[in-house]
Scaffold this motif. Structure first.
Motif, PDB file in Angstrom:
ATOM      1  N   GLY A  92       0.810  -1.214   0.000  1.00 48.70           N
ATOM      2  CA  GLY A  92       0.000   0.000   0.000  1.00 48.70           C
ATOM      3  C   GLY A  92       0.839   1.257   0.000  1.00 48.70           C
ATOM      4  O   GLY A  92       0.468   2.271  -0.599  1.00 48.70           O
ATOM      5  N   PHE A  93       1.990   1.216   0.683  1.00 47.47           N
ATOM      6  CA  PHE A  93       2.865   2.379   0.748  1.00 47.47           C
ATOM      7  C   PHE A  93       3.267   2.842  -0.650  1.00 47.47           C
ATOM      8  O   PHE A  93       3.344   4.042  -0.937  1.00 47.47           O
ATOM      9  N   ARG A  96      -0.501   6.348  -6.479  1.00 48.57           N
ATOM     10  CA  ARG A  96      -1.092   6.462  -7.809  1.00 48.57           C
ATOM     11  C   ARG A  96      -2.585   6.217  -7.729  1.00 48.57           C
ATOM     12  O   ARG A  96      -3.095   5.700  -6.735  1.00 48.57           O
ATOM     13  N   GLN A  97      -3.297   6.556  -8.791  1.00 47.32           N
ATOM     14  CA  GLN A  97      -4.740   6.392  -8.827  1.00 47.32           C
ATOM     15  C   GLN A  97      -5.152   5.619 -10.064  1.00 47.32           C
ATOM     16  O   GLN A  97      -4.380   5.450 -11.011  1.00 47.32           O
ATOM     17  N   THR A 153      -0.331  -2.719  -8.054  1.00 44.12           N
ATOM     18  CA  THR A 153      -0.680  -3.853  -7.185  1.00 44.12           C
ATOM     19  C   THR A 153      -0.470  -5.179  -7.906  1.00 44.12           C
ATOM     20  O   THR A 153      -0.016  -6.160  -7.296  1.00 44.12           O
ATOM     21  N   LEU A 154      -0.770  -5.221  -9.186  1.00 44.34           N
ATOM     22  CA  LEU A 154      -0.549  -6.445  -9.959  1.00 44.34           C
ATOM     23  C   LEU A 154       0.933  -6.770 -10.056  1.00 44.34           C
ATOM     24  O   LEU A 154       1.347  -7.924  -9.881  1.00 44.34           O
ATOM     25  N   ALA A 155       1.751  -5.749 -10.325  1.00 41.15           N
ATOM     26  CA  ALA A 155       3.189  -5.966 -10.449  1.00 41.15           C
ATOM     27  C   ALA A 155       3.802  -6.444  -9.133  1.00 41.15           C
ATOM     28  O   ALA A 155       4.588  -7.408  -9.106  1.00 41.15           O
ATOM     29  N   LEU A 156       3.421  -5.823  -8.037  1.00 37.70           N
ATOM     30  CA  LEU A 156       3.944  -6.233  -6.742  1.00 37.70           C
ATOM     31  C   LEU A 156       3.450  -7.633  -6.363  1.00 37.70           C
ATOM     32  O   LEU A 156       4.182  -8.413  -5.740  1.00 37.70           O
ATOM     33  N   LEU A 167      -4.225   4.191   2.997  1.00 34.40           N
ATOM     34  CA  LEU A 167      -3.289   3.180   3.480  1.00 34.40           C
ATOM     35  C   LEU A 167      -3.922   2.373   4.614  1.00 34.40           C
ATOM     36  O   LEU A 167      -3.765   1.146   4.677  1.00 34.40           O
ATOM     37  N   GLY A 168      -4.647   3.042   5.498  1.00 32.21           N
ATOM     38  CA  GLY A 168      -5.326   2.332   6.576  1.00 32.21           C
ATOM     39  C   GLY A 168      -6.343   1.332   6.041  1.00 32.21           C
ATOM     40  O   GLY A 168      -6.435   0.194   6.532  1.00 32.21           O
ATOM     41  N   ALA A 169      -7.118   1.746   5.038  1.00 27.43           N
ATOM     42  CA  ALA A 169      -8.100   0.845   4.425  1.00 27.43           C
ATOM     43  C   ALA A 169      -7.409  -0.316   3.724  1.00 27.43           C
ATOM     44  O   ALA A 169      -7.879  -1.464   3.780  1.00 27.43           O
ATOM     45  N   PHE A 170      -6.292  -0.030   3.079  1.00 26.01           N
ATOM     46  CA  PHE A 170      -5.554  -1.071   2.361  1.00 26.01           C
ATOM     47  C   PHE A 170      -5.039  -2.122   3.344  1.00 26.01           C
ATOM     48  O   PHE A 170      -5.165  -3.331   3.105  1.00 26.01           O
ATOM     49  N   VAL A 171      -4.483  -1.687   4.452  1.00 22.68           N
ATOM     50  CA  VAL A 171      -3.939  -2.621   5.451  1.00 22.68           C
ATOM     51  C   VAL A 171      -5.059  -3.432   6.088  1.00 22.68           C
ATOM     52  O   VAL A 171      -4.931  -4.650   6.293  1.00 22.68           O
ATOM     53  N   MET A 172      -6.180  -2.787   6.415  1.00 27.67           N
ATOM     54  CA  MET A 172      -7.302  -3.509   7.012  1.00 27.67           C
ATOM     55  C   MET A 172      -7.846  -4.552   6.040  1.00 27.67           C
ATOM     56  O   MET A 172      -8.142  -5.691   6.427  1.00 27.67           O
TER      57      MET A 172
END
Length: 337
Positions: A119-120, A125-126, A134-137, A226-231
């Motif tokens: 997420g960091f 990017r949007q 996200t796909l690449a990572l 980032l908080g939403a992504f981690v949750m």
């Protein structure tokens, strides 16, 4: 006189909204009670392994919907968290002898850590750029799992013991394992419900609707994303770790890009931005996979046809269209998405 008419109209509108809200609350409560009762008695009528798989993927889809439906971020890499947690849980339970409840928590924590790292970089990017990052990572993590020693490459981690819950409940018993998975699912859903109905969740919805306005109001949009992504990653990890115990293995299939596509499909079929839509979508996809696996029909083609039909007929997803229908509006569901 006009002021009196205006006040009377406003009072009647507010009264109507209150009545619809009360009706919706009662309807929701009734559906929840019926759904819980059905889940409690389901093993008596359906194959428990199938039910456990459905619950794991339903939780996975709801975790993904937390990011897409309530934050507006489309991730193509959620298999990283689902499969990564499966590997973490399988490894610590089999190799380190951890009890199942600790193993699942380790998987969820590992997924949250992966979500923090991914997420960091991704939230900078949007739109399609966010999705591609996200796909690449996710693909990088896939090749890490292919090469890492603890994952055993293409063989995966097999023969994972289910162990004893809290030291005395034998999860090798299928009935005990089912109710454990059901408990994990319900805990995950309560967390999601509480999250989206909290002030944090309200801010996420405002970011989804108008990010620039949220920035102008002084909110740190990147931090909330980032908080939403981690949750979302942690809850996906909760589903992945539970799945590893149910099937007693973790393989590369769990971290492949196809798994990310599958959870997107489940969420879109059920209805993004709805609490129970992803559950319905996961149930539809898992049921098709389960009952067509032994037939002569190619599962992927049938699933694709179902998806095309739903996209053409149900633009908001099946549950989303129901909420937007006349009956859904009458019951007040459009206000409780």
């Amino acid at each position: 006189m006009s002021d009196v008419i205006h006040n009377s109209s406003a009072t009647s509108t507010a009264s109507g909204r209150t009545e619809r809200s009360a009706t919706a609350s009662k309807t929701y409560a009734a559906f929840l009670v019926i759904g819980l009762l059905l889940l409690l008695i389901a093993p008596a009528f359906l194959y428990p392994i199938f039910l456990m798989k459905l619950l794991c993927f339903a939780l996975f889809a709801c975790a993904f919907n937390l990011l897409l439906g309530y934050t507006g971020l489309l991730s193509f890499g959620h298999a990283t968290f689902f499969g990564g947690a499966a590997y973490f849980t399988a490894h610590v339970v089999k190799e380190w002898g951890f009890p199942p409840e600790i193993g699942i928590l380790v998987g969820a924590a590992g997924a949250a850590f992966l979500g923090l790292i991914m997420g960091f970089f991704a939230i900078r990017r949007q739109g399609i750029y966010f999705a591609m990052i996200t796909l690449a990572l996710s693909q990088m993590f896939f090749f890490f799992c292919l090469q890492a020693s603890f994952t055993h490459g293409e063989d995966g981690i097999q023969s994972v013991p289910r162990g004893h819950l809290f030291g005395f409940i034998d999860l090798a018993n299928t009935t005990n394992m089912y109710y454990f998975v059901l408990g994990v699912f319900l805990i995950g859903m309560i967390v999601i419900w509480r999250f989206i109905n909290s002030p944090f969740g309200m801010i996420l919805k405002s970011i989804r609707e108008n990010e620039q306005r949220a920035i102008s109001l002084g909110y740190s949009v990147a931090r909330y994303k980032l908080g939403a992504f981690v949750m979302s990653a942690a809850l996906a990890g909760l589903a992945g770790g539970t799945k590893a115990l149910v099937f007693q293995f973790a393989t590369l299939t769990d971290v492949g890009w196809q798994m990310s596509g599958e959870v997107i499909l489940m969420t879109l079929l059920g209805g993004i931005g709805t609490l129970i839509g992803p559950i319905f979508g996961a149930g539809l996809v898992v049921t098709l996979q389960n009952y067509l696996a032994t037939s002569q029909f190619p599962v992927t083609i049938i699933t694709g046809v179902v998806f095309m039909i739903c996209v053409l007929l149900f633009r908001r997803g099946i549950i989303g269209e129901f909420y937007a229908s006349r009956l859904g509006r009458k019951l007040g569901f459009e206000h409780r998405r």
